[in-house]
Motif scaffolding. Structure first.
Motif, PDB file in Angstrom:
ATOM      1  N   GLN A   1      15.885  67.822  79.849  1.00 41.19           N
ATOM      2  CA  GLN A   1      16.912  68.517  79.021  1.00 41.19           C
ATOM      3  C   GLN A   1      16.345  69.986  78.566  1.00 41.19           C
ATOM      4  O   GLN A   1      16.608  70.930  79.169  1.00 41.19           O
ATOM      5  N   CYS A   2      15.656  70.022  77.489  1.00 36.20           N
ATOM      6  CA  CYS A   2      15.082  71.247  77.209  1.00 36.20           C
ATOM      7  C   CYS A   2      14.038  71.567  77.823  1.00 36.20           C
ATOM      8  O   CYS A   2      13.849  72.875  78.024  1.00 36.20           O
TER       9      CYS A   2
ATOM     10  N   TYR B   1      10.789  71.193  77.510  1.00 37.72           N
ATOM     11  CA  TYR B   1       9.618  71.473  77.000  1.00 37.72           C
ATOM     12  C   TYR B   1       8.395  70.550  77.407  1.00 37.72           C
ATOM     13  O   TYR B   1       7.255  71.020  77.630  1.00 37.72           O
ATOM     14  N   CYS B   2       8.829  69.508  77.458  1.00 37.97           N
ATOM     15  CA  CYS B   2       7.789  68.142  77.732  1.00 37.97           C
ATOM     16  C   CYS B   2       7.580  68.283  79.008  1.00 37.97           C
ATOM     17  O   CYS B   2       6.545  67.540  79.690  1.00 37.97           O
TER      18      CYS B   2
ATOM     19  N   CYS C   1      14.207  64.534  74.081  1.00 37.46           N
ATOM     20  CA  CYS C   1      15.445  65.070  74.124  1.00 37.46           C
ATOM     21  C   CYS C   1      16.094  63.872  75.172  1.00 37.46           C
ATOM     22  O   CYS C   1      17.302  63.588  74.915  1.00 37.46           O
TER      23      CYS C   1
HETATM   24  S1  FES Z   1      13.574  67.390  77.711  1.00 35.95           S
HETATM   25 FE1  FES Z   1      13.090  68.250  75.809  1.00 35.95          FE
HETATM   26  S2  FES Z   1      11.473  67.247  74.845  1.00 35.95           S
HETATM   27 FE2  FES Z   1      11.631  66.404  76.861  1.00 35.95          FE
END
Ligand code: FES
Ligand code: FES
Length: 160
Positions: free
Chosen positions: A99-100, A102-103, A137
């Motif tokens: 989603q975001c 970042y990970c 997320c």
């Molecule tokens: S997609 Fe946002 S922290 Fe994993």
């Protein structure tokens, strides 16, 4: 003290003068300019900084750059060929594993390392391989689906 660091980074030889205490994460992002590897917790808890050293997933925030001397380091920028996504990249994209995001580079590199060592992982092996990576997320069901799909693509000839 400084030292000469010689390594193969994303299939290219490099030589850089680096301080003895430089972290691999900072070397990649600030010396080389490869910002795909993310700084998350900066303390070995989240897996966002995962890269491969000789195909082994490694937390670059806990690893000195000097450890990479004479070795092969792969970051998320190494994946994909001729403009085509790798199997793991496609898995995360097509099965909505982020989603975001970042990970995501850390998950992708941990997953790529798994498929290089074990092209046909069970669900339990996928869960174990991603045990050092945290996502805040997406939830882990989609991520595991993404890696299973990537394994299928890899079995069909797509590089992990
Ligand atoms: S997609 Fe946002 S922290 Fe994993
Ligand atoms: S930034 Fe390395 S484990 Fe979180």
């Amino acid at each position: 003290m400084a030292r000469l660091l010689e390594l193969t980074l994303n299939d290219r030889r490099r030589v850089d003068a680096v301080p003895d205490n430089l972290l691999l994460l900072d070397y990649l992002r600030e010396v080389v300019g490869l910002t795909g590897t993310k700084t998350g917790c900066d303390g070995g808890e989240c897996g966002a900084c995962t890269v491969l050293i000789d195909d082994r997933p490694t937390l670059s925030c806990l690893t000195l750059a000097a450890i990479a001397d004479g070795r092969r380091v792969d970051t998320v920028e190494s994946l994909g060929t001729d403009g085509r996504l790798s199997a793991v990249q496609r898995g995360f994209h097509e099965k909505l594993g982020s989603q975001c995001g970042y990970c995501t580079p850390g998950f992708i590199m941990a997953s790529a390392g798994l498929l290089r060592r074990n092209p046909h992982p069970s669900e339990a092996e996928i869960i174990e391989a991603l045990g050092s990576n945290i996502c805040r997320c997406t939830g882990y069901v989609k991520i595991i689906e993404a890696v299973k799909y990537a394994a299928q693509l890899h079995a069909g000839g797509v590089a992990p």
